[in-house]
Motif scaffolding. Structure first.
Motif, PDB file in Angstrom:
ATOM      1  N   GLU A  56       3.059  -4.124  58.815  1.00 14.17           N
ATOM      2  CA  GLU A  56       1.863  -4.037  57.970  1.00 14.17           C
ATOM      3  C   GLU A  56       2.073  -3.243  56.674  1.00 14.17           C
ATOM      4  N   LEU A 115       2.512  -4.544  63.708  1.00 14.04           N
ATOM      5  CA  LEU A 115       1.946  -3.300  63.192  1.00 14.04           C
ATOM      6  C   LEU A 115       2.947  -2.529  62.341  1.00 14.04           C
ATOM      7  N   TRP A 154      -4.801  -3.823  66.417  1.00 12.18           N
ATOM      8  CA  TRP A 154      -4.634  -2.465  66.953  1.00 12.18           C
ATOM      9  C   TRP A 154      -5.321  -2.316  68.307  1.00 12.18           C
ATOM     10  N   HIS A 162      -5.687  -5.687  60.858  1.00 12.33           N
ATOM     11  CA  HIS A 162      -5.110  -4.496  61.477  1.00 12.33           C
ATOM     12  C   HIS A 162      -5.997  -3.971  62.598  1.00 12.33           C
TER      13      HIS A 162
END
Length: 203
Positions: A38, A35, A98, A94
């Motif tokens: 990203e 994350l 997440w 994502h």
């Protein structure tokens, strides 16, 4: 259009596959590391069109593409569509990661900032490139690198916001969603400007 998209994929597939491999390695090592990486993937998506346009200028594809059996603006459409497809792919991954990690709060804000990172720079430098040439487009893209780096640092630092009181976090999320529509709208307007620039171009 399909041929132009295939050409972009074939030309830059190794860069995209290397980016995907790096993200996969980060995800396998630690999902939170993925994350944090990203925003750098978003930066690559944002800069890929100017790299491709530079390759076209070197190979003179930006000249002989005019003899292809399609409208001039389709040449610009290919870059916009390719960028949008990569953005949607990044946002989809994502979203899965997440919620897989178990982070329920903050998804919308980070997804919005990733969208801004992917679309804002191309929305600015693509019309400049098609209107004034590759040199002007390069300078515009380079001028946006520093703001992008600062925004990436802010995105990575966003993890610190997850420990603030819920009411402050809610206010931040509400405020953070509103500016996301602007780059998306700018991206759409940018496409129209690029198409018009190509239609009126005399070469």
């Amino acid at each position: 259009m399909r041929g132009l998209l295939k050409r972009l994929w074939y030309t830059h597939r190794f860069k995209l596959l290397a980016m995907a491999a790096a993200l996969l390695a980060c995800m396998c090592y630690h999902k939170m590391l993925y994350l944090c990486m990203e925003p750098f993937a978003a930066l690559m998506i944002a800069t890929l069109p100017i790299v491709a346009l530079n390759d076209d200028a070197v190979s003179h594809f930006d000249r002989w593409h005019l003899i292809l059996p399609l409208k001039r603006q389709r040449y610009a459409d290919a870059y916009y569509l390719f960028t949008a497809m990569l953005t949607l792919l990044l946002l989809s991954v994502h979203t899965v990661i997440w919620f897989w990690v178990g982070l329920d709060e903050g998804w919308a804000t980070v997804a919005g900032i990733l969208t801004v990172l992917c679309l804002l720079a191309p929305a600015v430098y693509l019309p400049v490139t098609f209107r004034f040439g590759i040199a002007a487009g390069r300078l515009t893209a380079i001028g946006m690198i520093l703001p992008y780096v600062l925004l990436i640092v802010s995105v990575i630092d966003l993890w610190g916001l997850l420990v603030v009181p819920p009411q402050e976090l809610t206010a931040f999320l509400t405020a953070g969603l509103l500016p996301v529509a602007a780059p998306v709208l700018l991206f759409a307007v940018s496409r129209c400007l690029s198409a018009r620039a190509l239609q009126t171009k005399k070469y």
